[in-house]
Design a protein around this motif. Sequence first.
Motif, mmCIF file in Angstrom:
data_model
loop_
_atom_site.group_PDB
_atom_site.id
_atom_site.type_symbol
_atom_site.label_atom_id
_atom_site.label_comp_id
_atom_site.label_asym_id
_atom_site.label_seq_id
_atom_site.Cartn_x
_atom_site.Cartn_y
_atom_site.Cartn_z
ATOM 1 N N ASP A 49 73.730 33.519 -29.799
ATOM 2 C CA ASP A 49 73.929 32.412 -28.857
ATOM 3 C C ASP A 49 74.083 31.051 -29.555
ATOM 4 O O ASP A 49 74.051 30.001 -28.908
ATOM 5 N N THR A 50 74.301 31.075 -30.882
ATOM 6 C CA THR A 50 74.448 29.807 -31.613
ATOM 7 C C THR A 50 75.568 28.915 -31.049
ATOM 8 O O THR A 50 75.373 27.701 -30.921
ATOM 9 N N PRO A 51 76.754 29.452 -30.701
ATOM 10 C CA PRO A 51 77.796 28.560 -30.158
ATOM 11 C C PRO A 51 77.355 27.859 -28.874
ATOM 12 O O PRO A 51 77.662 26.680 -28.678
ATOM 13 N N VAL A 52 76.623 28.585 -28.022
ATOM 14 C CA VAL A 52 76.156 27.953 -26.775
ATOM 15 C C VAL A 52 75.127 26.874 -27.114
ATOM 16 O O VAL A 52 75.113 25.782 -26.535
ATOM 17 N N GLY A 259 71.783 25.132 -20.515
ATOM 18 C CA GLY A 259 72.314 25.762 -21.725
ATOM 19 C C GLY A 259 71.250 26.522 -22.499
ATOM 20 O O GLY A 259 70.229 26.947 -21.945
ATOM 21 N N VAL A 260 71.481 26.655 -23.807
ATOM 22 C CA VAL A 260 70.553 27.362 -24.693
ATOM 23 C C VAL A 260 70.128 26.371 -25.762
ATOM 24 O O VAL A 260 70.967 25.768 -26.419
ATOM 25 N N SER A 261 68.833 26.193 -25.946
ATOM 26 C CA SER A 261 68.360 25.192 -26.904
ATOM 27 C C SER A 261 67.738 25.858 -28.115
ATOM 28 O O SER A 261 66.833 26.683 -27.979
ATOM 29 N N HIS A 262 68.222 25.485 -29.291
ATOM 30 C CA HIS A 262 67.592 25.913 -30.536
ATOM 31 C C HIS A 262 66.847 24.751 -31.178
ATOM 32 O O HIS A 262 66.478 24.819 -32.343
ATOM 33 N N GLY A 263 66.704 23.655 -30.425
ATOM 34 C CA GLY A 263 66.046 22.495 -31.022
ATOM 35 C C GLY A 263 65.595 21.509 -29.972
ATOM 36 O O GLY A 263 65.813 21.698 -28.768
ATOM 37 N N TYR A 264 64.973 20.434 -30.466
ATOM 38 C CA TYR A 264 64.451 19.378 -29.607
ATOM 39 C C TYR A 264 65.321 18.133 -29.727
ATOM 40 O O TYR A 264 65.882 17.856 -30.796
ATOM 41 N N GLY A 265 65.372 17.378 -28.645
ATOM 42 C CA GLY A 265 66.073 16.104 -28.659
ATOM 43 C C GLY A 265 65.254 15.044 -27.958
ATOM 44 O O GLY A 265 64.465 15.359 -27.053
ATOM 45 N N GLY A 266 65.441 13.808 -28.378
ATOM 46 C CA GLY A 266 64.739 12.719 -27.728
ATOM 47 C C GLY A 266 65.388 11.390 -28.056
ATOM 48 O O GLY A 266 66.219 11.283 -28.968
#
Length: 271
Positions: A49-52, A259-266
């Motif tokens: 799911d990396t592209p998503v 979507g699919v999250s492989h990380g955090y955002g802020g």
Amino acid sequence: MVSAATPIGTDIDQSRPNVARMYDYYLGGCHNFAPDRAAAEQVLSIFPDTPVAAQTNRHFLRRAVRHLATERGVRQFLDIGAGLPTQGNVHEIVRECVPGSRVVYVDVDPVAVAYARQLLAGAPDTTVLRADVRRPDELLADSEVNRLIDFSEPVAVLLVAVLHFVRDAEDPWASVARLRDATVPGSPLVLSHLTLDGAPPVPAQAGKAVYQQSSAPLVPRTHADISRFFDGYDQIEPGLVWWGDWRPERSPDGGRQSGVSHGYGGVGLRR
Ligand SMILES: C[S@@+](CC[C@H](N)C(=O)[O-])C[C@H]1O[C@@H](n2cnc3c(N)ncnc32)[C@H](O)[C@@H]1O
């Protein structure tokens, strides 16, 4: 490491997978070579799911930039680790909202810089330069940066999916602090970062091993370590969260586009 004086095109290594071009491949771009595609395919065999997830990260970036331009009146953007041009680049988003905003793109990768220059030829108040986030003083002293950015006014520093290519030993927290100190209070930091929080350990190690062969190591971090990048900033709601959970938009059918999250955002505002 590059210095600001390194000419573009003299050191393009096509034989080794490159993190900018692997990311371009995940996003469906065409600025990549066979070793980039082979390494990216290895990652996809581990994390299909990396592209998503890459798209989810891009959506986070777009929502954050749009928020800053429309709700916070930010008119200057310094996008470091900007990557290869794709759809919905920062200057396109801010121009849609507020014409006349200024955008400086920075990347360490000569291919990303060369393609961005092609794309931006003739774009007003936008420039691209080659520099390294690990050398913030050089970046801040660059004449192009200082031509477009007025550091006596708020400037948004964007570090989106880049700091996980900087090792702890290279102290990315010090780089972020240096950039913060160059800006005035109220200046935003937009940050996204890969994590392995919650990921099963065996695939995680396999994914990192692929990047060991590439142009930069992969250094996913925990929520606590990523939060430290916001020292000296007040995070705006909802804080540091999964990419898809940062002020998600509604899809046309009223559902949530997470979507699919492989990380955090802020996003934070400098105190
Ligand atoms: C995963 S891409 C992210 C692109 C874009 N910011 C996004 O989130 O869609 C990471 C980018 O960071 C760049 N990069 C890696 N290490 C860097 C460094 N030390 N200084 C500046 N850019 C770097 C890579 O060349 C690549 O273009």
